[in-house]
Scaffold this motif. Structure first.
Motif, PDB file in Angstrom:
ATOM      1  N   LEU A  24       3.198 -14.978   1.439  1.00  0.00           N
ATOM      2  CA  LEU A  24       3.910 -14.038   0.580  1.00  0.00           C
ATOM      3  C   LEU A  24       2.943 -13.069  -0.080  1.00  0.00           C
ATOM      4  O   LEU A  24       3.190 -11.851  -0.124  1.00  0.00           O
ATOM      5  N   ILE A  25       1.845 -13.572  -0.601  1.00  0.00           N
ATOM      6  CA  ILE A  25       0.873 -12.685  -1.241  1.00  0.00           C
ATOM      7  C   ILE A  25       0.240 -11.753  -0.206  1.00  0.00           C
ATOM      8  O   ILE A  25       0.005 -10.570  -0.477  1.00  0.00           O
ATOM      9  N   ALA A  26      -0.041 -12.259   0.994  1.00  0.00           N
ATOM     10  CA  ALA A  26      -0.563 -11.386   2.054  1.00  0.00           C
ATOM     11  C   ALA A  26       0.421 -10.257   2.333  1.00  0.00           C
ATOM     12  O   ALA A  26       0.036  -9.093   2.498  1.00  0.00           O
ATOM     13  N   HIS A  27       1.700 -10.604   2.396  1.00  0.00           N
ATOM     14  CA  HIS A  27       2.756  -9.616   2.639  1.00  0.00           C
ATOM     15  C   HIS A  27       2.781  -8.572   1.526  1.00  0.00           C
ATOM     16  O   HIS A  27       2.763  -7.355   1.780  1.00  0.00           O
ATOM     17  N   GLU A  28       2.809  -9.038   0.276  1.00  0.00           N
ATOM     18  CA  GLU A  28       2.978  -8.119  -0.839  1.00  0.00           C
ATOM     19  C   GLU A  28       1.725  -7.280  -1.091  1.00  0.00           C
ATOM     20  O   GLU A  28       1.829  -6.096  -1.426  1.00  0.00           O
ATOM     21  N   LEU A  29       0.549  -7.863  -0.930  1.00  0.00           N
ATOM     22  CA  LEU A  29      -0.652  -7.060  -1.121  1.00  0.00           C
ATOM     23  C   LEU A  29      -0.809  -6.023  -0.022  1.00  0.00           C
ATOM     24  O   LEU A  29      -1.455  -4.986  -0.232  1.00  0.00           O
ATOM     25  N   THR A  30      -0.228  -6.273   1.138  1.00  0.00           N
ATOM     26  CA  THR A  30      -0.194  -5.234   2.168  1.00  0.00           C
ATOM     27  C   THR A  30       0.602  -4.035   1.676  1.00  0.00           C
ATOM     28  O   THR A  30       0.242  -2.877   1.935  1.00  0.00           O
ATOM     29  N   HIS A  31       1.692  -4.301   0.945  1.00  0.00           N
ATOM     30  CA  HIS A  31       2.429  -3.180   0.348  1.00  0.00           C
ATOM     31  C   HIS A  31       1.561  -2.393  -0.619  1.00  0.00           C
ATOM     32  O   HIS A  31       1.655  -1.159  -0.692  1.00  0.00           O
ATOM     33  N   VAL A  32       0.715  -3.083  -1.385  1.00  0.00           N
ATOM     34  CA  VAL A  32      -0.199  -2.374  -2.281  1.00  0.00           C
ATOM     35  C   VAL A  32      -1.062  -1.401  -1.483  1.00  0.00           C
ATOM     36  O   VAL A  32      -1.240  -0.226  -1.857  1.00  0.00           O
ATOM     37  N   LEU A  33      -1.589  -1.868  -0.355  1.00  0.00           N
ATOM     38  CA  LEU A  33      -2.436  -1.010   0.470  1.00  0.00           C
ATOM     39  C   LEU A  33      -1.640   0.139   1.083  1.00  0.00           C
ATOM     40  O   LEU A  33      -2.139   1.271   1.190  1.00  0.00           O
ATOM     41  N   GLN A  34      -0.387  -0.131   1.503  1.00  0.00           N
ATOM     42  CA  GLN A  34       0.443   0.934   2.066  1.00  0.00           C
ATOM     43  C   GLN A  34       0.721   2.016   1.034  1.00  0.00           C
ATOM     44  O   GLN A  34       0.612   3.222   1.330  1.00  0.00           O
ATOM     45  N   PHE A  35       1.072   1.613  -0.184  1.00  0.00           N
ATOM     46  CA  PHE A  35       1.345   2.602  -1.226  1.00  0.00           C
ATOM     47  C   PHE A  35       0.056   3.292  -1.671  1.00  0.00           C
ATOM     48  O   PHE A  35       0.067   4.475  -2.020  1.00  0.00           O
ATOM     49  N   THR A  36      -1.050   2.558  -1.652  1.00  0.00           N
ATOM     50  CA  THR A  36      -2.334   3.181  -1.979  1.00  0.00           C
ATOM     51  C   THR A  36      -2.623   4.327  -1.023  1.00  0.00           C
ATOM     52  O   THR A  36      -3.054   5.412  -1.432  1.00  0.00           O
ATOM     53  N   GLN A  37      -2.388   4.115   0.270  1.00  0.00           N
ATOM     54  CA  GLN A  37      -2.610   5.178   1.254  1.00  0.00           C
ATOM     55  C   GLN A  37      -1.695   6.361   0.983  1.00  0.00           C
ATOM     56  O   GLN A  37      -2.101   7.522   1.120  1.00  0.00           O
ATOM     57  N   ALA A  38      -0.440   6.098   0.609  1.00  0.00           N
ATOM     58  CA  ALA A  38       0.494   7.184   0.325  1.00  0.00           C
ATOM     59  C   ALA A  38       0.037   8.016  -0.863  1.00  0.00           C
ATOM     60  O   ALA A  38       0.093   9.251  -0.844  1.00  0.00           O
ATOM     61  N   PHE A  39      -0.445   7.328  -1.906  1.00  0.00           N
ATOM     62  CA  PHE A  39      -0.805   8.035  -3.129  1.00  0.00           C
ATOM     63  C   PHE A  39      -2.180   8.692  -3.057  1.00  0.00           C
ATOM     64  O   PHE A  39      -2.436   9.684  -3.731  1.00  0.00           O
ATOM     65  N   THR A  40      -3.080   8.147  -2.252  1.00  0.00           N
ATOM     66  CA  THR A  40      -4.452   8.663  -2.241  1.00  0.00           C
ATOM     67  C   THR A  40      -4.796   9.474  -0.998  1.00  0.00           C
ATOM     68  O   THR A  40      -5.758  10.245  -1.019  1.00  0.00           O
ATOM     69  N   ALA A  41      -4.052   9.309   0.106  1.00  0.00           N
ATOM     70  CA  ALA A  41      -4.462   9.951   1.359  1.00  0.00           C
ATOM     71  C   ALA A  41      -3.354  10.757   2.020  1.00  0.00           C
ATOM     72  O   ALA A  41      -3.468  11.977   2.175  1.00  0.00           O
ATOM     73  N   SER A  42      -2.276  10.114   2.406  1.00  0.00           N
ATOM     74  CA  SER A  42      -1.292  10.773   3.265  1.00  0.00           C
ATOM     75  C   SER A  42      -0.279  11.605   2.508  1.00  0.00           C
ATOM     76  O   SER A  42       0.251  12.589   3.034  1.00  0.00           O
ATOM     77  N   GLY A  43       0.065  11.213   1.291  1.00  0.00           N
ATOM     78  CA  GLY A  43       1.139  11.889   0.561  1.00  0.00           C
ATOM     79  C   GLY A  43       2.512  11.541   1.062  1.00  0.00           C
ATOM     80  O   GLY A  43       3.501  12.166   0.679  1.00  0.00           O
ATOM     81  N   VAL A  44       2.609  10.530   1.920  1.00  0.00           N
ATOM     82  CA  VAL A  44       3.885  10.150   2.534  1.00  0.00           C
ATOM     83  C   VAL A  44       4.091   8.653   2.366  1.00  0.00           C
ATOM     84  O   VAL A  44       3.218   7.856   2.752  1.00  0.00           O
ATOM     85  N   VAL A  45       5.242   8.274   1.812  1.00  0.00           N
ATOM     86  CA  VAL A  45       5.632   6.864   1.773  1.00  0.00           C
ATOM     87  C   VAL A  45       6.384   6.556   3.056  1.00  0.00           C
ATOM     88  O   VAL A  45       7.354   7.237   3.404  1.00  0.00           O
TER      89      VAL A  45
END
Length: 872
Positions: free
Chosen positions: A602-623
């Motif tokens: 579960l934590i592996a799953h949820e922390l992956t979301h942290v990384l996905q949103f991090t990419q959206a906010f810092t790099a791609s601009g796309v969720v």
């Protein structure tokens, strides 16, 4: 006063007069001379025409004395000989007769010239009258034969030689005098200057007669020639139909029609009715017609058609196929009714001299494309399918997290609230994210320290970031590890984790989970500058239904207008607290042993979301879309499981390997369980109840229920397991080793595109070249119905072997048919496919399969695709 007037510079009048005098006395006033048309440049220097009435357009550019183009300059056009060419005011040149002339473009005194030659080239003989109709015996008429150019304009013609096919019926003299000798019909022929032609002649009643049709067979979409008598020399005067479909007449004489063979609504090789109507008369016959191509498939090969039509070549011996109807829509609410129909053709209608027409992939440039397993006959480096239990006697397939009464449907509320908040803010401007000074989590934590944090409330999605929403808690720091700080709600029931247990958690998260997910999904932004992720265990989560833990993108959001007022400005996982006695919620009791089993994946799953949103906010601009977020996070569980069990990609892992990481009867975390369970739900599995009907085609993995995915399946898990399998398949497709996988997954996670466009960008493949083989993979991977070297459609896992050993009812269940011409009526939801296993008759004839709207109501939307895989 206009703004420009206020800024006009002041100049003394005397100075202006001096300057004016200097200009008037200058011997080289080039700076003030008026542009004058000096040259006319024409677009071509010469033209040649081979027929009267041919046209060509010429353009002219007027240049001044400095070689600059004069915009708006007037140009007049003229022809030196109107009997050779004329020219319009816009430069359209038209041939009017043989000879040479000059077309001139003029602007003022400037001229541009085009040399024009017209020399008619003959293309055929034209007859007047045509056809010849003589009502009574002894009647006569003189037929004039003239050469004509391609626009049917007459040309000088030399001596004509005449002949009659039946002089006893119609005779013709050397001068073209035709005499009726007896009732009947025949052809007259003439030759002049190397050209020959024919026309029909009748004594008595004129009729339309079809003599021959060629080539044999005719080809759908190609040109065919119909020879006979009594046709109208004007193409528009003839109505030609093949099998009831109108054929376009491209040229005509009284004895010959050239037509374009119509694509006859996905018809197989056949004997077709040919009908010609002209001058009020009709004749008909039959002639063989063949589709433009047939798909001659070997076992393991397939084709898909974007126009909904597949022509299958005849089979020698037994033949089995899987036929699919797929929707390539990305709209989760899209549900498209479709009907499959088949027409059996004739084995005798063959293309004996055009073997290239019968191709495995269909004709190049057509709507039919080939596919096959991208991993056919693959050599695998690791374990293959190994069943450790009797088939059907495995751990069973209950809902994920069933031991704790969890199904993660609560996570759907989290993501829906996030999306509502993000969409309300508009485009994301990516950049560094840091918390404001003085935020609760801004300083490195110390054991025993208390932090005032806010647990978001997702029941009202649009209010999730409003100030004052959520549940405030006081959290005490229990353990600070290398990568994680563990916090507990001070109101938690007693009996929480010990320092030793937290240390073990931190070791695993640091050495395994964090290492794997950052390799594949990018790095943490560390928004609070403390180098740690917070894990907050709170009894508040125990009070919420179907929620074991979550992260919230608002905690990672940028500052300023994008800031989430209710957020904590830190990377935080909010999770259940141990509560075996149900103090917080009597209906949700959790022991430490249960949470030790639930939390790692579960934590592996949820922390992956942290990384996905991090990419959206810092790099791609796309969720990314919901299926990308959840599919990627579910894949992350599997990737960490590889590390735990010593497995790896492209090892064709079977039931034994899967069972080791999905056994709910021991204390092992379920690293592999979810993707198999989720696909079973997508296939319509219901445990001890009969499987659902109309699955998987009326279900979808492309979106959540709140996004319009209202199919019959348990859609709360729709965006998890199937998309994770798609991503695993794409990784297998796009690389050779784990490093390739990491690079490709990072590329997809940070992509500025979303949905299927991300897969296209990452692989360079069209979405249909991904969606169709993936849909086939769900049926074909490891399926023993295929030849052994054609079963590898997913390199990393053996899908069929897992379900056969676990519970055969949980796998994909196609419709079946053994009819010579199978039919099927279904409704297909976005990104899903219907499946029909068709056992064709032995030595079956060529057969055409077609999908259309039910009740033959017309064509389907462009997103509906027909695919066929040859099994045996």
């Amino acid at each position: 006063m206009p703004f420009t007037t206020r800024l006009r510079p002041w100049r003394p009048r005397a100075l202006l007069l001096v300057l004016a005098g200097l200009v008037s006395c200058s011997e080289n006033p080039t700076g003030n001379e008026q542009p004058t048309p000096t040259t006319v440049s024409v677009s071509t220097a010469s033209l040649s025409f081979s027929a009267v009435d041919d046209t060509a357009r010429v353009s002219a550019t007027v240049l001044d004395q400095n070689g600059e183009a004069l915009s708006g300059a007037q140009v007049s056009w003229s022809s030196s000989d109107l009997e050779v060419v004329t020219v319009s005011g816009s430069g359209l040149v038209t041939a009017t007769g043989n000879g040479n002339a000059t077309v001139t473009a003029a602007s003022g005194d400037a001229r541009g010239a085009v040399s024009v030659e017209v020399e008619q080239v003959p293309v055929r003989l034209r007859f007047t009258p045509d056809p010849v109709a003589l009502p009574e015996v002894a009647d006569t008429v003189t037929v004039v034969a003239r050469l004509v150019d391609r626009n049917d304009n007459p040309m000088p013609t030399g001596p004509v030689t005449w002949m009659s096919d039946a002089p006893d019926t119609v005779s013709v003299s050397e001068f073209g005098l035709v005499t009726a000798e007896a009732e009947g019909q025949t052809r007259l022929s003439a030759e002049a200057d190397g050209f020959s032609g024919e026309l029909a002649a009748f004594v008595g009643n004129a009729v339309v007669v079809i003599g021959s049709v060629g080539p044999s067979p005719m080809i759908d979409g190609d040109t065919a020639v119909i020879r006979g008598l009594g046709f109208d020399p004007n193409p528009a005067g003839n109505a030609v139909r093949l099998d009831g479909f109108e054929a376009t007449v491209t040229s005509a004489s009284s004895v010959e029609l050239r037509v374009v063979v119509p694509d006859a609504d996905c018809s197989p090789p056949r004997e077709a009715w040919v009908r010609v109507a002209a001058r009020g008369m009709v004749d008909s016959t039959t002639a063989p017609v063949h589709p433009a191509s047939l798909s001659a498939l070997a076992a393991g090969e397939g084709v898909y058609a974007t126009d909904g039509c597949v022509h299958l070549a005849a089979a020698d011996g037994a033949a089995e196929y899987v036929v699919g109807i797929l929707s390539a829509s990305e709209t989760p609410s899209s549900l498209t009714p479709a009907a499959l129909a088949a027409r059996v053709g004739s084995r005798s209608v063959t293309l004996a001299t055009s073997a290239s027409r019968v191709a495995r992939s269909g004709s190049s440039g057509t709507s039919v494309k080939a596919f096959s397993s991208p991993f056919r006959g693959a050599a695998h480096a690791g374990p293959t399918t190994t069943a450790t239990r009797a088939p059907g006697a495995g751990s069973g397939l209950r809902s994920p997290g069933h031991a704790a009464g969890l199904d993660r449907s609560g996570e759907a509320r989290v993501r829906a609230a996030e999306r509502a908040w993000l969409e309300s803010l508009g485009p994301i401007t990516p950049g560094p994210r840091r918390s404001p000074a003085g935020a609760p989590s801004a300083a490195p934590p110390e054991v025993g320290q208390t932090l005032n944090l806010n647990i978001p409330d997702f029941d009202v999605p649009e209010d999730v970031c409003e100030a004052g929403t959520g549940t405030p808690v006081e959290a005490v720091v229990r353990y600070v590890g290398e990568s994680v700080a563990f916090l507990e709600d001070v109101d938690n029931p007693s009996g929480g984790f010990t320092v030793t247990e937290y240390a073990a958690f931190d070791d695993f998260l640091t050495d395994t989970t964090m290492a794997v997910i950052t390799d594949y999904f990018g790095d943490f932004a560390d928004v609070d500058d403390n180098g740690l992720v917070f894990v907050l265990l709170s009894q508040e989560i125990n009070t919420r239904e179907n929620l074991a833990g979550f992260v919230f993108s608002g905690d990672l959001a940028p500052l300023g207008g994008f800031q989430c007022a209710a957020a904590n400005d830190a990377e935080i996982f909010y999770g259940l607290a141990p509560d075996p006695n149900g103090v917080a919620n009597p209906d949700r009791r959790f022991t430490k042993d249960e949470l030790e089993r639930i939390y790692p994946p579960l934590i592996a799953h949820e922390l992956t979301h942290v990384l996905q949103f991090t990419q959206a906010f810092t790099a791609s601009g796309v969720v990314q879309s919901s299926w990308q977020l959840e599919g990627g996070a579910t894949l992350a569980e599997q990737l960490v499981g590889y590390d735990v069990f010593g497995h790896g990609p492209r090892q064709n892992l079977g039931f034994g390997a899967w069972d080791a990481g999905a056994d709910d009867q021991d204390a092992t975390p379920d690293w592999y369980r979810d993707w198999v369970v989720d696909m079973a739900l997508y296939f319509g599995f219901q445990g001890n109840d009969p499987p659902l009907a109309a699955t998987p085609e009326e279900c979808s993995w492309i979106g959540r229920e709140d996004e319009g995915n209202t199919g019959p399946c348990e859609n709360r898990r729709a965006v998890y397991g199937v998309p994770s399998t798609l991503l695993r398949w794409v990784l297998d497709l796009g690389g050779d080793d784990a490093q390739d996988d990491r690079d490709l997954m990072r590329q997809m996670t940070s992509s500025s595109t979303t949905g299927l466009a991300t897969l296209e960008q990452a692989t360079g493949a069209d979405r249909l070249d991904l969606l169709v083989p993936f849909a086939v993979t769900l049926w074909a991977d490891g399926n023993p119905a295929l030849p052994a070297d054609e079963q590898d459609w997913l390199e990393s896992w053996d899908i069929h072997g897992i379900y056969e050993s676990l519970n055969p009812d949980a796998g994909l269940r196609p419709y079946t048919s053994s009819a010579p011409a199978p039919d099927l009526e279904v409704a297909v939801r976005a990104a899903s496919s219907a499946y029909l296993e068709w056992t064709a008759p032995s030595d079956h004839a060529p057969t055409s399969l077609r999908i259309r709207a039910p009740a033959d109501e017309g064509l389907l939307p462009e997103h509906m695709i027909l695919w066929v895989l040859r099994v045996q």
